[in-house]
Write a protein that holds these residues in place. Structure first.
Motif, PDB file in Angstrom:
ATOM      1  N   ILE A 196      49.561  86.012  28.974  1.00 37.81           N
ATOM      2  CA  ILE A 196      48.724  85.905  27.768  1.00 37.81           C
ATOM      3  C   ILE A 196      48.988  84.588  27.060  1.00 37.81           C
ATOM      4  CG2 ILE A 196      48.201  86.923  25.522  1.00 37.81           C
ATOM      5  CD1 ILE A 196      47.184  88.535  27.913  1.00 37.81           C
ATOM      6  N   ASN A 197      50.246  84.192  26.952  1.00 32.47           N
ATOM      7  CA  ASN A 197      50.584  82.919  26.297  1.00 32.47           C
ATOM      8  C   ASN A 197      50.045  81.733  27.088  1.00 32.47           C
ATOM      9  OD1 ASN A 197      51.926  84.129  24.146  1.00 32.47           O
ATOM     10  ND2 ASN A 197      53.901  84.154  25.231  1.00 32.47           N
ATOM     11  N   ALA A 198      50.087  81.823  28.432  1.00 29.90           N
ATOM     12  CA  ALA A 198      49.526  80.752  29.262  1.00 29.90           C
ATOM     13  C   ALA A 198      48.024  80.669  29.051  1.00 29.90           C
ATOM     14  CB  ALA A 198      49.850  80.999  30.732  1.00 29.90           C
ATOM     15  N   GLY A 199      47.350  81.827  28.966  1.00 33.34           N
ATOM     16  CA  GLY A 199      45.916  81.844  28.702  1.00 33.34           C
ATOM     17  C   GLY A 199      45.589  81.286  27.326  1.00 33.34           C
ATOM     18  N   LYS A 200      46.451  81.575  26.351  1.00 30.20           N
ATOM     19  CA  LYS A 200      46.240  81.066  24.993  1.00 30.20           C
ATOM     20  C   LYS A 200      46.313  79.533  24.977  1.00 30.20           C
ATOM     21  CE  LYS A 200      48.133  81.335  20.291  1.00 30.20           C
ATOM     22  NZ  LYS A 200      49.164  81.948  19.419  1.00 30.20           N
ATOM     23  N   ALA A 201      47.288  78.971  25.705  1.00 26.16           N
ATOM     24  CA  ALA A 201      47.428  77.508  25.746  1.00 26.16           C
ATOM     25  C   ALA A 201      46.184  76.855  26.352  1.00 26.16           C
ATOM     26  CB  ALA A 201      48.676  77.141  26.559  1.00 26.16           C
ATOM     27  N   ILE A 202      45.656  77.449  27.419  1.00 28.54           N
ATOM     28  CA  ILE A 202      44.447  76.902  28.045  1.00 28.54           C
ATOM     29  C   ILE A 202      43.262  77.048  27.098  1.00 28.54           C
ATOM     30  CG2 ILE A 202      42.864  77.112  30.007  1.00 28.54           C
ATOM     31  CD1 ILE A 202      45.252  78.250  31.605  1.00 28.54           C
ATOM     32  N   PHE A 203      43.191  78.197  26.419  1.00 30.99           N
ATOM     33  CA  PHE A 203      42.110  78.439  25.449  1.00 30.99           C
ATOM     34  C   PHE A 203      42.125  77.392  24.349  1.00 30.99           C
ATOM     35  CE2 PHE A 203      40.372  80.335  21.613  1.00 30.99           C
ATOM     36  CZ  PHE A 203      39.201  80.940  22.064  1.00 30.99           C
ATOM     37  N   GLN A 204      43.297  77.112  23.811  1.00 31.60           N
ATOM     38  CA  GLN A 204      43.401  76.144  22.712  1.00 31.60           C
ATOM     39  C   GLN A 204      43.089  74.727  23.172  1.00 31.60           C
ATOM     40  OE1 GLN A 204      47.370  76.876  21.236  1.00 31.60           O
ATOM     41  NE2 GLN A 204      46.686  78.510  19.838  1.00 31.60           N
ATOM     42  N   THR A 205      43.278  74.458  24.437  1.00 30.33           N
ATOM     43  CA  THR A 205      42.976  73.117  24.957  1.00 30.33           C
ATOM     44  C   THR A 205      41.484  72.933  25.216  1.00 30.33           C
ATOM     45  OG1 THR A 205      45.144  72.984  26.024  1.00 30.33           O
ATOM     46  CG2 THR A 205      43.442  71.486  26.837  1.00 30.33           C
ATOM     47  N   ALA A 218      32.273  79.562  16.561  1.00 29.37           N
ATOM     48  CA  ALA A 218      31.664  78.441  15.835  1.00 29.37           C
ATOM     49  C   ALA A 218      30.304  78.208  16.472  1.00 29.37           C
ATOM     50  CB  ALA A 218      32.560  77.209  15.934  1.00 29.37           C
ATOM     51  N   ILE A 219      30.205  77.198  17.353  1.00 29.49           N
ATOM     52  CA  ILE A 219      28.972  77.049  18.127  1.00 29.49           C
ATOM     53  C   ILE A 219      28.829  78.240  19.072  1.00 29.49           C
ATOM     54  CG2 ILE A 219      27.733  75.611  19.794  1.00 29.49           C
ATOM     55  CD1 ILE A 219      29.264  73.221  18.686  1.00 29.49           C
ATOM     56  N   GLY A 220      29.954  78.637  19.650  1.00 27.36           N
ATOM     57  CA  GLY A 220      29.968  79.782  20.552  1.00 27.36           C
ATOM     58  C   GLY A 220      30.107  81.080  19.785  1.00 27.36           C
ATOM     59  N   PRO A 221      29.940  82.211  20.426  1.00 25.26           N
ATOM     60  CA  PRO A 221      29.988  83.508  19.757  1.00 25.26           C
ATOM     61  C   PRO A 221      31.395  83.934  19.354  1.00 25.26           C
ATOM     62  CG  PRO A 221      29.707  83.802  22.104  1.00 25.26           C
ATOM     63  CD  PRO A 221      29.594  82.329  21.852  1.00 25.26           C
ATOM     64  N   ASN A 222      31.433  84.913  18.476  1.00 24.80           N
ATOM     65  CA  ASN A 222      32.673  85.541  18.050  1.00 24.80           C
ATOM     66  C   ASN A 222      33.243  86.346  19.215  1.00 24.80           C
ATOM     67  OD1 ASN A 222      34.702  86.956  16.828  1.00 24.80           O
ATOM     68  ND2 ASN A 222      33.453  87.903  15.245  1.00 24.80           N
ATOM     69  N   LEU A 223      34.509  86.130  19.533  1.00 28.44           N
ATOM     70  CA  LEU A 223      35.145  86.811  20.664  1.00 28.44           C
ATOM     71  C   LEU A 223      36.019  87.981  20.229  1.00 28.44           C
ATOM     72  CD1 LEU A 223      36.252  83.648  22.718  1.00 28.44           C
ATOM     73  CD2 LEU A 223      34.162  85.000  22.996  1.00 28.44           C
ATOM     74  N   LYS A 265      43.821  84.280  33.285  1.00 28.10           N
ATOM     75  CA  LYS A 265      44.708  84.309  32.123  1.00 28.10           C
ATOM     76  C   LYS A 265      43.930  84.083  30.831  1.00 28.10           C
ATOM     77  CE  LYS A 265      48.552  82.602  34.926  1.00 28.10           C
ATOM     78  NZ  LYS A 265      49.413  81.452  35.240  1.00 28.10           N
ATOM     79  N   VAL A 266      42.965  83.153  30.870  1.00 26.71           N
ATOM     80  CA  VAL A 266      42.151  82.900  29.679  1.00 26.71           C
ATOM     81  C   VAL A 266      41.345  84.138  29.317  1.00 26.71           C
ATOM     82  CG1 VAL A 266      40.300  81.497  28.703  1.00 26.71           C
ATOM     83  CG2 VAL A 266      42.020  80.436  30.161  1.00 26.71           C
ATOM     84  N   ALA A 267      40.722  84.759  30.342  1.00 26.97           N
ATOM     85  CA  ALA A 267      39.911  85.953  30.091  1.00 26.97           C
ATOM     86  C   ALA A 267      40.772  87.076  29.519  1.00 26.97           C
ATOM     87  CB  ALA A 267      39.244  86.402  31.381  1.00 26.97           C
ATOM     88  N   SER A 268      41.989  87.214  30.023  1.00 28.22           N
ATOM     89  CA  SER A 268      42.887  88.252  29.508  1.00 28.22           C
ATOM     90  C   SER A 268      43.284  87.947  28.071  1.00 28.22           C
ATOM     91  CB  SER A 268      44.134  88.348  30.396  1.00 28.22           C
ATOM     92  OG  SER A 268      43.794  88.731  31.711  1.00 28.22           O
ATOM     93  N   TYR A 269      43.501  86.663  27.754  1.00 25.39           N
ATOM     94  CA  TYR A 269      43.825  86.294  26.364  1.00 25.39           C
ATOM     95  C   TYR A 269      42.651  86.570  25.439  1.00 25.39           C
ATOM     96  CZ  TYR A 269      44.447  83.451  22.212  1.00 25.39           C
ATOM     97  OH  TYR A 269      44.510  83.027  20.894  1.00 25.39           O
ATOM     98  N   VAL A 270      41.426  86.229  25.889  1.00 20.73           N
ATOM     99  CA  VAL A 270      40.232  86.478  25.070  1.00 20.73           C
ATOM    100  C   VAL A 270      40.121  87.953  24.741  1.00 20.73           C
ATOM    101  CG1 VAL A 270      37.701  86.495  25.131  1.00 20.73           C
ATOM    102  CG2 VAL A 270      38.961  84.448  25.855  1.00 20.73           C
ATOM    103  N   LEU A 271      40.357  88.815  25.719  1.00 19.38           N
ATOM    104  CA  LEU A 271      40.257  90.250  25.478  1.00 19.38           C
ATOM    105  C   LEU A 271      41.383  90.763  24.582  1.00 19.38           C
ATOM    106  CD1 LEU A 271      39.143  91.435  29.021  1.00 19.38           C
ATOM    107  CD2 LEU A 271      37.767  91.364  26.945  1.00 19.38           C
TER     108      LEU A 271
END
Length: 307
Positions: A196-205, A218-223, A265-271
């Motif tokens: 989850i933390n690895a996915g969060k880092a990719i998400f923030q980048t 913002a431009i994209g939808p609320n997750l 990992k990103v998808a798991s962090y989003v969820l």
């Protein structure tokens, strides 16, 4: 013979011939016989030791014979050993056996009693080397017939087909567990904190420009809400990140920039952001995602199940 084929030539050649014969006659599939059947290594070692022992015995015998020679015999032997290759007695005998040539003076004995315009024919025998090669071809054909048509050993095409089938199965097995060959059908939700933390880092980048750092949109939808434009759950979220969103106005495909294992990992962090309700979150878009088997009361709190 010793001069033509010294010990360091004879032993490797005989060993190699024995090894090739063993590989030819033993059906070991797609592996060498000595690998598939380790006992053959013992056989090869014993054969090598026998070759070395025979050579040692021959050398000892030659030394004994040499001590029994008279001076005249020893000098004659030295002269023969120093002769050029084409003049050695061994070479002469070998060529005579292989060709059965007759001297020019003896050609009269070989003439056949007919001629064509003055052309006469000699009744020469076939060269033994050719006859031996012919017999060798017959022996090879017999062994081939028995091995492939009677004993049913695999021919080259069958071996190739089997090896290709095995390789295909291995590739399919590899695909089942290879993280970077992940697809929508194989992806699973990750819950480990490190993932989850690895996915969060990719998400923030890569994702906060459109979805904000807290996922509120913002431009994209609320997750963070239970409504999804392209479907919720790990499979749909993974596929949306991998292939992109709606054509023309949705999110781009990230598969060329982020490898599948990281997209998982990103998808798991989003969820994992579901239900966080950040301040200033964008209004919900799309439809509420209901997992198969889920009840309505579970939608708000249990929207991370896979479909």
């Amino acid at each position: 013979m010793k001069k033509l084929f010294p010990i360091y030539v004879r032993i490797p050649v005989l060993f190699a011939l024995f090894f090739m014969a063993m590989e030819f006659f033993i059906d070991s599939g797609n592996k060498p016989a000595f690998v598939k059947f380790p006992i053959l290594n013992v056989v090869l070692l014993i054969f090598l030791l026998i070759l070395v022992a025979v050579e040692l015995v021959l050398q000892a015998t030659n030394k004994i014979v040499d001590t029994l020679l008279t001076d005249e015999q020893r000098k004659a032997q030295e002269i023969e050993d120093n002769l050029p290759f084409t003049e050695t007695e061994f070479y002469k005998k070998l060529m005579t056996k292989l060709t059965r040539t007759r001297k020019v003076e003896e050609e009269g004995e070989l003439l056949l009693h007919h001629n064509y315009d003055g052309i006469q024919e000699l009744d020469n025998v076939l060269p033994p080397w050719w006859v031996y090669l012919f017999y060798g071809c017959i022996a090879f054909a017999f062994i081939y017939l028995v091995r492939f048509h009677i004993l049913g050993a695999d021919d080259q095409k069958t071996e190739f087909d089997k090896e290709m089938a095995d390789a295909k199965m291995q590739v399919e097995e590899y695909k089942k567990t290879a993280p970077d060959l992940m697809d929508k059908e194989k992806v699973t939700l990750l819950t480990d904190a490190a993932d989850i933390n690895a996915g969060k880092a990719i998400f923030q980048t890569n994702c906060i420009a459109c979805h904000k750092a807290d996922g509120g949109g913002a431009i994209g939808p609320n997750l963070t809400d239970p409504q999804w434009i392209n479907g919720g759950g790990i499979k749909n979220v993974f596929n949306t990140i991998m292939e992109g969103g709606r054509a023309g106005k949705g999110m781009i495909s990230w598969k060329d920039q982020i490898k599948p294992s990281d997209i998982q990992k990103v998808a798991s962090y989003v969820l994992s952001l579901q239900g966080t309700n950040p301040a200033g979150a964008k209004a919900p878009e799309g439809e509420i995602w209901i997992e198969e088997g889920a009840v309505k009361s579970e939608v708000k709190t249990d929207s991370t199940k896979t479909k």
